[in-house]
Design an enzyme around this catalytic site. Structure first.
Site, short mmCIF file in Angstrom:
data_model
loop_
_atom_site.label_atom_id
_atom_site.label_comp_id
_atom_site.label_asym_id
_atom_site.label_seq_id
_atom_site.Cartn_x
_atom_site.Cartn_y
_atom_site.Cartn_z
N LYS A 163 21.26 0.48 -35.44
CA LYS A 163 20.80 -0.45 -36.75
C LYS A 163 21.86 0.06 -37.95
CE LYS A 163 18.19 -3.41 -34.97
NZ LYS A 163 18.58 -4.78 -34.01
N ASP A 191 24.30 -2.25 -33.38
CA ASP A 191 24.51 -3.09 -33.73
C ASP A 191 24.48 -3.82 -34.90
OD1 ASP A 191 23.58 -6.24 -33.83
OD2 ASP A 191 21.51 -5.12 -33.32
N ASP A 243 25.68 -11.54 -30.63
CA ASP A 243 23.73 -11.55 -30.94
C ASP A 243 23.43 -13.34 -31.26
OD1 ASP A 243 21.29 -11.75 -30.68
OD2 ASP A 243 21.60 -10.01 -31.49
N LYS A 267 17.84 -13.64 -26.29
CA LYS A 267 16.92 -13.57 -27.13
C LYS A 267 15.74 -15.01 -26.32
CE LYS A 267 17.94 -10.22 -30.36
NZ LYS A 267 18.35 -9.50 -31.10
#
Length: 370
Positions: A163, A191, A243, A267
């Site tokens: 991250k 990400d 994403d 997701k």
């Protein structure tokens, strides 16, 4: 079979340590659990983990939508009519995919139990036998992230997701430090959670990271800037993943038409549950785009639902559903055999919910009955 009762639990899941990403830091994870009961005695569980920055939903708002809008309209309905259930929810309220996902999962869980089959058999049957698990490194100093990465590799992990997204120069140092520490054989995914904002900043960062051999770069720019993703994809060799920029069918159609990504992160909280996730995976497969099922850091309930989607779809090449590994107390018993996960063949979502733990973590609950 029809739905006769829906209970809604607002809970807070305790983390082993704070989880830090580009736009937020979590000391615990607010979640909502739904418990659906049918007239035949079968019970299904679902979960909603809202994220104000991704879908525009809050923990409190999701609870209210479930209690006052969505749960009441499903009473008396057959939970196996997945398409009809979603049509009813979409007609009742626009958006709110996280709230819809909780009820979608609960339906799959209850129906799987009623038929005596795993939920993945309701999605086309099992395609994959097992998936490697990726450890997610939350944002910290380069030294701390490198040390955590080394520790996780020593414990058996073969891939890491970093991250980043708070400061470009520091992010470059973080990524370089981790790569130097773990060597070239470990897969590293980065990400950014929209934190590099635009294509110019992203391209500058990637030029400095050319020698880091990244598996892929995930959502470096703002979610709605699909054109920036197109530009970045055309100018870097590292595979690019969407994403936050992918929520439902509309975004998937644009991504496919513009060839805006090599991979997409599906997701359940963004698209509305297992049934819509399956449809997105089919669209991606037809377009030759690889898929991943990602996480909003859900408990065993939401994570298990994601795994059932991933295991049933050919286009799924990776999973990042490690929420249960981050909690000091969970409401379910999803089993990980690090660095892999292999689903069992129990009916429904295949997990047992700890009612005592659920009550302990609950801060508010409501019940809707037929």
């Amino acid at each position: 079979m029809k739905i006769t009762e829906i209970e809604i639990f607002a809970i807070r899941l305790p983390l082993h340590e704070p989880f830090v990403i580009s736009y937020a830091s979590y000391d615990d994870m607010p979640s909502i659990i739904v418990k659906l009961t049918t007239d035949t005695g079968y019970v299904g569980y679902g979960e909603a983990v809202a994220d104000d920055h991704v879908t525009g939903e809050s923990w409190e708002g999701t609870f209210a939508v479930l209690r006052h809008t969505l749960a009441p309209i499903l009473l008396g309905e057959n939970p196996s009519r997945f398409g009809k259930i979603h049509e009813m929810m979409d007609q009742a309220i626009y958006g709110v995919p996280t709230a819809k996902a909780a009820l979608d999962m609960a339906c799959f869980d209850a129906v799987g139990k009623a038929y005596g089959i795993p939920a993945y058999n309701l999605l086309g049957g099992r395609y994959h036998e097992k998936f490697p698990i990726t450890h997610v490194l939350s944002i910290a100093s380069p030294e701390r992230m490198a040390q955590e990465a080394a520790d996780r590799v020593a414990s058996g992990y073969g891939s890491l997701k970093m991250k980043v997204g708070t400061n470009v120069a520091e992010d470059v140092e973080r990524i370089q430090a981790v790569r130097e520490r773990v060597g070239r054989k470990i897969a590293i995914r980065v990400d950014v959670n929209q934190g590099w904002v635009n294509s110019a900043t992203t391209l500058q960062a990637m030029k400095q990271l050319e020698n880091c051999d990244l598996d892929w770069l995930e959502q470096p720019v703002k979610a709605d800037d699909i054109d920036a993703m197109v530009e970045i994809k055309s100018k870097i060799a590292t595979p690019l993943m969407v994403d936050e920029g992918l929520r439902g069918v509309r975004e998937m159609r644009e991504i496919i038409a513009k060839r805006a990504a090599d991979k997409v992160n599906i997701k359940l909280m963004k698209c509305g549950g297992m049934y819509p996730a399956m449809k997105l995976a089919h669209m991606a497969e037809m377009a030759g785009i690889e898929c991943q099922v990602g996480s909003m850091v859900e408990s065993s309930i939401g994570s298990a639902a994601g795994f059932h989607v991933a295991f049933s779809q050919k286009s799924m090449t990776s999973v990042e559903l490690t929420g249960p590994l981050k909690f000091s107390k969970d409401v379910g018993n999803l089993y990980y055999d690090v660095p892999f996960i292999e689903l069992n063949e129990k009916p429904g979502l295949g997990i047992d919910v700890d009612e005592r733990a659920l009550e302990e973590l609950t801060v508010r609950k409501e019940k809707v009955t037929l």
